[in-house]
Design an enzyme around this catalytic site. Structure first.
Site, PDB file in Angstrom:
ATOM      1  N   ARG A  54       0.858  -1.179   0.000  1.00 32.35           N
ATOM      2  CA  ARG A  54       0.000   0.000   0.000  1.00 32.35           C
ATOM      3  C   ARG A  54       0.897   1.233   0.000  1.00 32.35           C
ATOM      4  O   ARG A  54       2.068   1.175   0.375  1.00 32.35           O
ATOM      5  CB  ARG A  54      -0.926   0.025   1.227  1.00 32.35           C
ATOM      6  CG  ARG A  54      -0.192   0.148   2.543  1.00 32.35           C
ATOM      7  CD  ARG A  54      -1.136   0.077   3.725  1.00 32.35           C
ATOM      8  NE  ARG A  54      -0.428   0.319   4.980  1.00 32.35           N
ATOM      9  CZ  ARG A  54      -0.244   1.513   5.525  1.00 32.35           C
ATOM     10  NH1 ARG A  54      -0.727   2.590   4.927  1.00 32.35           N
ATOM     11  NH2 ARG A  54       0.406   1.651   6.656  1.00 32.35           N
ATOM     12  N   ARG A  71      -2.496  10.446   2.652  1.00 30.14           N
ATOM     13  CA  ARG A  71      -3.234  11.129   3.709  1.00 30.14           C
ATOM     14  C   ARG A  71      -3.860  12.393   3.137  1.00 30.14           C
ATOM     15  O   ARG A  71      -3.160  13.210   2.534  1.00 30.14           O
ATOM     16  CB  ARG A  71      -2.304  11.507   4.853  1.00 30.14           C
ATOM     17  CG  ARG A  71      -1.729  10.339   5.608  1.00 30.14           C
ATOM     18  CD  ARG A  71      -0.943  10.844   6.788  1.00 30.14           C
ATOM     19  NE  ARG A  71      -0.218   9.788   7.456  1.00 30.14           N
ATOM     20  CZ  ARG A  71       0.729   9.990   8.360  1.00 30.14           C
ATOM     21  NH1 ARG A  71       1.053  11.238   8.693  1.00 30.14           N
ATOM     22  NH2 ARG A  71       1.349   8.985   8.929  1.00 30.14           N
ATOM     23  N   ARG A  95      20.224  -6.083   1.114  1.00 31.10           N
ATOM     24  CA  ARG A  95      20.718  -4.827   0.585  1.00 31.10           C
ATOM     25  C   ARG A  95      21.592  -4.198   1.663  1.00 31.10           C
ATOM     26  O   ARG A  95      21.301  -4.311   2.855  1.00 31.10           O
ATOM     27  CB  ARG A  95      19.572  -3.877   0.220  1.00 31.10           C
ATOM     28  CG  ARG A  95      18.835  -4.268  -1.029  1.00 31.10           C
ATOM     29  CD  ARG A  95      19.686  -4.134  -2.276  1.00 31.10           C
ATOM     30  NE  ARG A  95      19.871  -2.726  -2.651  1.00 31.10           N
ATOM     31  CZ  ARG A  95      20.729  -2.326  -3.581  1.00 31.10           C
ATOM     32  NH1 ARG A  95      21.512  -3.196  -4.205  1.00 31.10           N
ATOM     33  NH2 ARG A  95      20.821  -1.036  -3.887  1.00 31.10           N
ATOM     34  N   ARG A 139      19.248   9.731   0.785  1.00 29.07           N
ATOM     35  CA  ARG A 139      18.871  10.793   1.713  1.00 29.07           C
ATOM     36  C   ARG A 139      20.105  11.403   2.368  1.00 29.07           C
ATOM     37  O   ARG A 139      21.187  10.794   2.389  1.00 29.07           O
ATOM     38  CB  ARG A 139      17.912  10.278   2.778  1.00 29.07           C
ATOM     39  CG  ARG A 139      18.413   9.140   3.636  1.00 29.07           C
ATOM     40  CD  ARG A 139      17.325   8.677   4.591  1.00 29.07           C
ATOM     41  NE  ARG A 139      17.736   7.552   5.417  1.00 29.07           N
ATOM     42  CZ  ARG A 139      16.995   7.020   6.380  1.00 29.07           C
ATOM     43  NH1 ARG A 139      15.800   7.524   6.637  1.00 29.07           N
ATOM     44  NH2 ARG A 139      17.427   6.002   7.085  1.00 29.07           N
ATOM     45  N   GLU A 160      23.471   8.862   2.614  1.00 26.97           N
ATOM     46  CA  GLU A 160      23.212   7.426   2.703  1.00 26.97           C
ATOM     47  C   GLU A 160      23.090   6.848   1.292  1.00 26.97           C
ATOM     48  O   GLU A 160      22.217   7.231   0.524  1.00 26.97           O
ATOM     49  CB  GLU A 160      21.925   7.202   3.499  1.00 26.97           C
ATOM     50  CG  GLU A 160      21.655   5.766   3.872  1.00 26.97           C
ATOM     51  CD  GLU A 160      20.485   5.656   4.838  1.00 26.97           C
ATOM     52  OE1 GLU A 160      19.493   5.000   4.480  1.00 26.97           O
ATOM     53  OE2 GLU A 160      20.553   6.265   5.941  1.00 26.97           O
ATOM     54  N   TYR A 207      12.993  -7.721   8.808  1.00 25.75           N
ATOM     55  CA  TYR A 207      13.214  -6.323   9.153  1.00 25.75           C
ATOM     56  C   TYR A 207      12.397  -5.972  10.395  1.00 25.75           C
ATOM     57  O   TYR A 207      11.193  -6.225  10.458  1.00 25.75           O
ATOM     58  CB  TYR A 207      12.833  -5.382   8.004  1.00 25.75           C
ATOM     59  CG  TYR A 207      13.115  -3.947   8.366  1.00 25.75           C
ATOM     60  CD1 TYR A 207      14.410  -3.450   8.293  1.00 25.75           C
ATOM     61  CD2 TYR A 207      12.107  -3.116   8.852  1.00 25.75           C
ATOM     62  CE1 TYR A 207      14.698  -2.150   8.675  1.00 25.75           C
ATOM     63  CE2 TYR A 207      12.391  -1.819   9.240  1.00 25.75           C
ATOM     64  CZ  TYR A 207      13.686  -1.341   9.144  1.00 25.75           C
ATOM     65  OH  TYR A 207      13.968  -0.058   9.545  1.00 25.75           O
ATOM     66  N   ASP A 228      11.500  -2.838  13.234  1.00 22.76           N
ATOM     67  CA  ASP A 228      11.650  -1.532  13.856  1.00 22.76           C
ATOM     68  C   ASP A 228      12.148  -1.751  15.287  1.00 22.76           C
ATOM     69  O   ASP A 228      12.019  -2.846  15.851  1.00 22.76           O
ATOM     70  CB  ASP A 228      10.312  -0.787  13.874  1.00 22.76           C
ATOM     71  CG  ASP A 228       9.915  -0.272  12.495  1.00 22.76           C
ATOM     72  OD1 ASP A 228      10.828   0.067  11.717  1.00 22.76           O
ATOM     73  OD2 ASP A 228       8.708  -0.228  12.197  1.00 22.76           O
TER      74      ASP A 228
END
Length: 374
Positions: A171, A175, A255, A287, A307, A355, A357
């Site tokens: 998705r 917003r 990666r 970034r 980065e 992955y 958080d």
């Protein structure tokens, strides 16, 4: 010395596990191949600024228990992640919201934005997306995709969007409010003084060896006279699971990232924001991070980090597991081996090829502790 647990890795997973076990009277030994603790959340002070050496780490969670837990070890500020995206000579707010759309199309209302996006989606009439490009176009339309998704994604994965599977983007968060808060979680911030202090407190009371891999430690330990060897009941391995098993089924893919940090003593404010993304593929980095803004720093001098996504090869630092069909099937074979182990635990992003958080790392480590003690 004899230990209840040998822990390979001093990142957040290993450190939380070590703390919880040590506070329950268990003896813990940790080995870390880096020359410092804290893994990829390591921060160090440069020019009076806490620099995130391995990329931006912004703590956010909806888990109140985890939020209360991490606040025991540091005071968190009220930093809200609100990245800016640069596309050629245009600036856009992220995540995609009414600030983004009003700048992109010179509109004012959510109804106008929805109408434009719906029209662009209808133009393509993609019913079954065959790749990431078609998936993104079917979710957000042409303009958002071409300016803010395509180049950034191709740099991140090192492949054209037409060559990437559609499932990578399940998705795209659109917003229709003027809200630049990147995360939906109610709790977020940056620890005042950086992340390393948190891990230092977690590891108090545990023996820690840095600058040595688990494999080298085991090899050197075995070469000692038997009376001088360290022993342990269980191993928690937070490194790469395929490396532990000596790549017997082949190497999992990742990666990697490369960081280029620059100290600017004569620059007070380089970009006006902590995180600025560069979405053109022609710009080699994804970034730029300006570290002082994570803690609302002022005064002279600043430190920035560019980065760069990179192809991963054995020996490189693995950052992002590539959870496609091929690698998921390969990981399942390693996980089946791990499930047969009685005295070995695998945890964290590399041990579980997933992955995480930061809040999910803490939750997973706490859950493993409870399982161990039950």
């Amino acid at each position: 010395m004899h230990y209840d647990y040998l822990i390979a890795g001093t990142g957040l997973f290993g450190a939380v596990f070590a703390y919880e076990m040590q506070t329950r009277g268990k003896k813990v030994l940790l080995v870390e191949k880096k020359d410092h603790i804290a893994g990829n959340i390591y921060t160090e002070k440069v020019m009076g600024i806490n620099v995130h050496r391995f990329g931006a780490h912004i703590f956010h969670t909806s888990d109140e228990e985890v939020w209360e837990y991490v606040n025991r070890f540091a005071r968190f500020n009220h930093y809200i992640n609100s990245p800016v995206a640069v596309y050629r000579d245009e600036l856009y707010n992220l995540p995609f919201n009414m600030n983004t759309f009003s700048k992109m199309w010179n509109i004012k209302t959510p109804a106008q934005a929805k109408q434009i996006i719906a029209a662009q989606i209808a133009e393509r009439n993609i019913t079954e997306p065959k790749n990431l490009e078609e998936q993104a176009l079917s979710l957000a339309g042409r303009d958002v995709y071409e300016k803010l998704v395509k180049g950034y994604t191709e740099k991140q994965w090192g492949r054209d969007c037409k060559e990437l599977p559609a499932f990578i983007i399940k998705r795209l968060p659109l917003r229709f409010t003027f809200d630049n808060n990147y995360f939906n979680d109610p709790y977020q911030g940056i620890p005042e003084g950086g992340y390393t202090q948190i891990v230092e407190k977690l590891l108090e009371g545990s023996r820690v060896l840095t600058g040595i891999s688990y494999q080298d430690f085991v090899r050197q330990n075995a070469q000692k006279p038997e009376a001088e060897r360290d022993t342990w009941d269980k191993l928690l391995y937070t490194g790469m699971i395929d490396e532990y098993y000596e790549y017997c089924f082949g190497a999992l893919e990742y990666r990697s990232l490369r960081f280029e940090t620059e100290e600017l003593p004569d620059e007070d404010n380089y970009q006006g924001n902590a995180v600025v993304n560069y979405t053109e593929r022609e710009v080699p980095y994804t970034r730029i991070i300006e570290h002082k803004h994570f803690e609302f720093g002022s005064g002279p001098g600043t430190v920035i980090t560019r980065e760069y996504p990179a192809q991963w090869q054995k020996g490189d630092e693995p950052y992002y597991p590539i959870n496609d069909g091929k690698n998921s099937a390969l990981y399942a074979r390693y996980a089946a081996l791990a499930a047969k182990e009685k005295n070995i635990l695998f945890g964290g992003r590399l041990g579980q090829y997933k992955y995480y958080d930061m809040d999910k790392v803490i939750r997973a480590a706490l859950d493993m502790v409870q399982t161990e003690l039950s």
